[in-house]
Write a protein that holds these residues in place. Structure first.
Motif, mmCIF file in Angstrom:
data_model
loop_
_atom_site.group_PDB
_atom_site.id
_atom_site.type_symbol
_atom_site.label_atom_id
_atom_site.label_comp_id
_atom_site.label_asym_id
_atom_site.label_seq_id
_atom_site.Cartn_x
_atom_site.Cartn_y
_atom_site.Cartn_z
ATOM 1 N N ASN A 24 -6.135 2.706 5.521
ATOM 2 C CA ASN A 24 -6.695 1.853 4.479
ATOM 3 C C ASN A 24 -7.182 2.708 3.311
ATOM 4 O O ASN A 24 -7.021 3.932 3.310
ATOM 5 N N TYR A 59 1.229 0.735 -0.326
ATOM 6 C CA TYR A 59 1.267 -0.726 -0.487
ATOM 7 C C TYR A 59 0.045 -1.151 -1.283
ATOM 8 O O TYR A 59 -1.081 -0.748 -0.987
ATOM 9 N N THR A 96 -1.285 -4.084 -1.382
ATOM 10 C CA THR A 96 -2.135 -5.001 -0.616
ATOM 11 C C THR A 96 -1.690 -5.057 0.839
ATOM 12 O O THR A 96 -0.543 -4.736 1.166
ATOM 13 N N ARG A 154 -1.231 -7.770 2.298
ATOM 14 C CA ARG A 154 -0.236 -8.846 2.318
ATOM 15 C C ARG A 154 1.178 -8.262 2.185
ATOM 16 O O ARG A 154 2.098 -8.647 2.902
ATOM 17 N N ASP A 155 1.332 -7.277 1.267
ATOM 18 C CA ASP A 155 2.634 -6.622 1.096
ATOM 19 C C ASP A 155 3.036 -5.851 2.348
ATOM 20 O O ASP A 155 4.203 -5.844 2.745
ATOM 21 N N ALA A 194 -11.275 -7.995 4.658
ATOM 22 C CA ALA A 194 -10.868 -7.178 3.512
ATOM 23 C C ALA A 194 -9.395 -6.782 3.566
ATOM 24 O O ALA A 194 -8.879 -6.185 2.612
ATOM 25 N N VAL A 241 -6.404 -8.377 3.487
ATOM 26 C CA VAL A 241 -5.364 -9.007 2.674
ATOM 27 C C VAL A 241 -5.182 -8.302 1.333
ATOM 28 O O VAL A 241 -4.050 -8.073 0.885
ATOM 29 N N ASP A 242 -6.270 -7.933 0.675
ATOM 30 C CA ASP A 242 -6.195 -7.345 -0.662
ATOM 31 C C ASP A 242 -6.421 -5.832 -0.671
ATOM 32 O O ASP A 242 -6.570 -5.231 -1.734
ATOM 33 N N GLU A 243 -6.438 -5.224 0.513
ATOM 34 C CA GLU A 243 -6.693 -3.782 0.621
ATOM 35 C C GLU A 243 -5.412 -2.982 0.394
ATOM 36 O O GLU A 243 -4.346 -3.304 0.916
ATOM 37 N N PRO A 244 -5.455 -1.874 -0.385
ATOM 38 C CA PRO A 244 -4.283 -0.996 -0.495
ATOM 39 C C PRO A 244 -4.162 -0.096 0.729
ATOM 40 O O PRO A 244 -5.169 0.257 1.362
#
Length: 513
Positions: A312, A335, A337, A339-340, A412, A414-417
């Motif tokens: 993360n 990535y 996110t 999600r990606d 956290a 879903v929007d975490e790189p």
């Protein structure tokens, strides 16, 4: 007692870390040295070392208030499978002074600590940037190169393939090597620092003879690691030990463009110690990422591939130099996110959310266990190396996770790189090799082989079945120095017989910071 043949220098076979440590130590003792390197350049496997170098009672540990001792280090090393405690004692008792030697004499930064697999304390050292193996090995190589440029005290001969040891009346008096089709000889005591045999997959290789079950795996060894020193030493009566103990590492990096490449790059230990987690093809954790390597491997064989190492944002920042390097080489992907990431893995998003939440909850419970004065309820699973764990995926294997870094709450995700790499088991380290004494003398059945020494991966018995993280580079430094001192004593004698010759005034050698 001086050697019985005219010997003006010590011969070091191999230009990796063990060889360069030995060469610098010979020079420090006042001797001359010639290095014979099979490749076109020096560095070997050591320059690819990513974990760091382990040591106890060091300045970095004192600054970080880490309570450690050589005795604790010895216990961890013996627990890993060392059958002769003398080796563990030499390795661990010398670790602190020898790391100080690296820092003081070569101006190396070893200020950062991490806790590698199998260690009870954070004692694996590295600098702020670069691969620690590369940084250390190149610093020592540059020192020898500098001495070679301004004096006759050192020579480095590359593309030199040593094929035979020269023997007189049972003693090794030199070696024979081939370069550009010409056969030449060098005379003097020989220090073997050639590495292991993890890159030889031929039908006559030591791997084929001893571990044919591993021939299907890729390797992280450089191509010159073909066991030459073991074979030529056996020819003069040397003993070997534990040759079948070939260590497999769980996290070799897979290049998506060349997934079947036989030679791979190792994912640095810092990626997992910073908080990287391992996921299987279904997006589930299956092991203790900070457990012993054999535990991680055992669980990897049981779980569906492909396998992913995921960091993360916080974990990536802690190991950012490595992440960016691997990404540039196409071995790691960034990535934007979670999600990606879920989409690319082909895994339901909610599953990855749940996996991260469970991991974060286990980390929180583990923190409570350590932070409260009163005795809290223990976790339901056996912990590693002791105690109880709240982490179900690792706990149900018997190796419950207790050490957590940068755990990410599911909310956290879903929007975490993320930085993510595909990983696979790889041949990593040959723990067996030539039988040596605690003075790094190569042994026969009844005694040492006069004039022959070994250090680093070519020497067996130092690590047992499992080389702990950071102990491989430490082995090169400790036994490289021991081998050099033993060879100098043998070749040049003691007291009045050994008269160190000074370096030329134009050479600045081993000056402290």
């Amino acid at each position: 007692m001086a050697a019985v043949f005219p010997a003006s220098h010590v011969i070091v076979v191999g230009g990796g870390l063990a060889g360069m440590v030995a060469a610098n130590q010979v020079l420090e003792c006042g001797g001359r040295v010639v290095i014979l390197e099979k490749s076109a350049f020096c560095g070997g496997n050591s320059s690819k070392g990513t974990a760091g170098i382990s040591g106890s009672s060091t300045p970095a540990q004192k600054s970080a208030r880490v309570q450690d001792s050589p005795d604790s280090f010895i216990e961890d090393t013996i627990r890993a499978g060392v059958t002769n405690s003398e080796y563990a004692s030499v390795l661990c008792m010398n670790s602190g002074p020898d790391l100080n030697w690296l820092m003081d004499k070569f101006d190396l930064d070893l200020s950062l600590l991490s806790k590698s697999d199998g260690h009870s304390q954070p004692r694996t050292h590295r600098g702020k940037e670069r691969f620690p193996g590369m940084t250390i090995t190149y610093a020592l190589t540059q020192m020898v190169e500098k001495i070679a440029e301004v004096s006759d005290r050192a020579r480095i001969i590359t593309k030199a393939e040593v094929g035979r040891l020269l023997v007189r009346q049972g003693s090794v008096i030199g070696c024979e090597y081939r370069k550009a089709g010409k056969v030449s000889k060098e005379y003097g005591p020989v220090i073997l620092a050639t590495g292991g045999f993890g890159a030889d997959f031929s039908s006559t290789s030591l791997l084929s003879r001893l571990r044919p079950d591993l021939l299907h795996l890729p390797t992280i060894s450089v191509e010159q690691n073909t066991g030459d020193a073991v074979k030529m030493s056996e020819a003069v009566g040397a003993k070997t030990v534990d040759l079948e103990w070939v260590q497999v590492h769980p996290t070799g990096l897979v290049d998506p463009e060349q997934p079947d490449a036989k030679v791979k790059i190792l994912a640095a230990e810092v990626l997992r110690s910073a908080g990287g987690i391992l996921l299987n093809a279904q997006g589930e954790r299956f092991c203790n990422e900070m457990g012993p390597l054999d535990h991680i491997l055992s669980e990897m064989w049981k779980t569906p591939a492909p396998l992913w190492l995921c960091l993360n944002a916080a974990a990536s920042r802690e190991a950012l130099w490595h992440c960016k390097l691997y990404a540039r080489r196409g071995l790691m992907r960034h990535y934007a996110t979670g999600r990606d990431l879920a989409k690319d893995m082909g895994v339901p998003l909610q599953r990855l959310v749940d996996v991260h939440e469970a991991h974060a909850q286990a980390a929180q419970e583990s923190t409570k266990l350590r932070g409260e004065a009163s005795e809290p309820p223990p976790g339901p699973w056996p912990g590693y190396p002791s105690g109880r764990s709240w982490d179900e995926p690792s706990g149900r294997t018997g190796y419950g996770k207790l050490d957590f870094s940068n755990a990410l709450p599911g909310s956290a995700f879903v929007d975490e790189p993320f930085y993510v790499a595909m990983v696979t088991p790889v041949i990593h380290y040959c723990a067996g090799g030539l039988q040596i004494s605690p003075r790094a003398e190569v042994l026969r059945e009844d005694a040492a082989v006069p004039g022959l020494y070994a250090a680093g991966e070519v020497a067996g018995g130092v690590h047992g079945r499992r080389c702990l993280g950071g102990n491989a580079l430490l082995d090169c430094v400790v036994f490289g120095r021991v081998a050099a001192k033993s060879a100098c004593q043998y070749a040049f004698g003691e007291d009045d017989e050994f008269r160190p010759c000074p370096l030329p005034a134009s050479a600045t050698f081993l000056s402290s910071r």
